[in-house]
Design an enzyme around this catalytic site. Structure first.
Site, PDB file in Angstrom:
ATOM      1  CD1 TRP A 100     -60.235 -34.661 -32.579  1.00 16.45           C
ATOM      2  CD2 TRP A 100     -60.797 -32.516 -32.302  1.00 16.45           C
ATOM      3  NE1 TRP A 100     -61.013 -34.283 -33.647  1.00 16.45           N
ATOM      4  CE2 TRP A 100     -61.367 -32.981 -33.505  1.00 16.45           C
ATOM      5  CE3 TRP A 100     -61.014 -31.190 -31.923  1.00 16.45           C
ATOM      6  CZ2 TRP A 100     -62.145 -32.164 -34.331  1.00 16.45           C
ATOM      7  CZ3 TRP A 100     -61.782 -30.375 -32.743  1.00 16.45           C
ATOM      8  CH2 TRP A 100     -62.339 -30.866 -33.930  1.00 16.45           C
ATOM      9  CG  ASP A 167     -62.263 -35.511 -26.446  1.00 19.64           C
ATOM     10  OD1 ASP A 167     -63.384 -36.020 -26.658  1.00 19.64           O
ATOM     11  OD2 ASP A 167     -61.727 -34.698 -27.222  1.00 19.64           O
ATOM     12  CE  LYS A 191     -66.635 -35.865 -34.463  1.00 19.40           C
ATOM     13  NZ  LYS A 191     -65.870 -35.217 -33.390  1.00 19.40           N
TER      14      LYS A 191
END
Ligand SMILES: *Cc1c(COP(=O)(O)O)cnc(C)c1O
Length: 357
Positions: A100, A167, A191
């Site tokens: 990511w 993030d 998530k």
């Protein structure tokens, strides 16, 4: 019986949240209308949005500290782009700790110079780089708090004078941090907070307004702030379910409570991975994620047998990411300790069966 859901995302949500969400689909607030067929400008929905935004700030202890909470669309992946669009003037520093981060870096390069302060790509992202420098003149420093794919997590964030952007998609609301150190935090809902379709963005407003370029309205944080996160039709269902999950967490005792449970779950599983001679962990011990535990069988010939055993025990979502292989147990806030115990029992059972065969 409901499965023991170790899915990495979209992932497990509290059962009572699913129950309330399903009721709201049919009859919301006893208004004899569905949540998803009313105007997002109706008082009923505006209340939902305001509640979700204020709960997010309250749980992170960021109320009245210059921060705004937004529920945007496009996933965390859209934030890779928006962060750079809104904040990158000349150059930014990124820490590359996984799939990511790598994608975030790629997007940022379209807007200016990107310095990779450090990277663990050379070793399959199996650790968190520790000693690195962040240029004093960077517009910001970006990192990923929890690497969902590899299973590592930053335990100590670097000290820096430049704006800190993170993030936190896969560990937001899972552990206590000094959230005031961060200038912008973002997290895809699916998530640890809600269904896919909305992304929580927490911004310290003072970091905005420093780039010269024209920013299209939908990608402009200031416009979303000025419109109270209602510039256009928000993902009403995803925001509602996120609000319910945040309320659930608050009622349980907030992050300080859930962090203790999360630590217990992780300790239970990692202890078994380290104790059981059939298994081994994939990443550096000191960097192990509390949310996503990655591990493998030492003897891959046992895979078929082990897979059959955990599936029969009612476990779902244990296969590792295709880029890593092995297994990944995602232990998000809503996963009960009991589910981890079921997995550990299966691991022990495999050992026992082999001893007796
Ligand atoms: C899942 C994930 C993303 C991507 O989220 P989308 O909402 O699918 O764009 C980004 N960062 C992290 C850390 C993730 O776990």
């Amino acid at each position: 019986m409901k499965k023991h859901n170790f899915s990495a995302g979209p992932c497990i949500l509290p059962q009572e949240v699913l129950q309330k969400a399903s009721e709201a689909i049919i009859n919301f607030n006893n208004d004899d209308l569905s949540l998803i067929e009313i105007s997002h400008r109706s008082k009923s929905f505006v209340n939902v949005m305001e509640k979700a935004r204020s709960l997010a700030l309250e749980l992170l202890d960021l109320e009245n500290k210059g921060y705004k909470a937004l529920f945007l669309q496009g996933g965390a992946s859209m934030e890779f782009l928006m962060v750079a669009y809104n904040l990158l003037n000349k150059k930014a520093a990124y820490l590359n700790t996984g799939t990511w981060s790598d994608k975030a870096i790629k997007e940022a390069k379209a807007f200016g110079e990107v310095i990779e302060s450090a990277s663990s790509k050379d070793k399959g992202y199996s650790y968190i780089p520790k000693d690195f420098t962040i240029p004093e003149d960077a517009d910001f420093f970006h990192c990923t708090s929890n690497n969902t794919v590899a299973g590592t997590q930053i335990k100590e964030f670097p000290k820096t004078n430049v704006p800190l952007i993170c993030d936190m998609s896969s560990d937001i609301f899972s552990r206590q941090l000094d959230f005031e150190k961060f200038d912008l935090i973002y997290a895809g809902a699916q998530k640890n907070m809600g269904p896919a379709g909305t992304t929580l963005v927490i911004i310290k407003e003072e970091v905005l307004g420093k780039v010269e370029r024209h920013i299209p309205s939908m990608l402009n944080y200031q416009i979303h702030i000025d419109k109270d996160s209602m510039f256009n039709t928000p993902s009403v269902f995803a925001v509602y379910v996120s609000m319910l999950t945040l309320q659930w967490l608050k009622d349980l005792g907030g992050i300080s409570f859930i962090e203790k449970v999360n630590n217990k779950k992780a300790a239970l599983l990692y202890n078994e991975i380290d104790r059981n001679p059939l298994f081994k962990g994939i990443v550096a011990k000191e960097d192990r994620s509390i949310m996503n535990a990655t591990f493998t069988l030492k003897d891959s010939a046992l895979k078929e047998k082990f897979d059959k055993m955990w599936q029969e025990a009612g476990i779902n979502g244990l296969n590792g990411h295709r880029s890593v292989g092995g297994y990944r147990a995602s232990m998000y806030n809503a996963l009960p300790l009991y589910s981890v115990q079921v997995l550990v029992d299966v691991m022990k059972e495999l050992e026992t069966q082999l001893k007796n065969s």
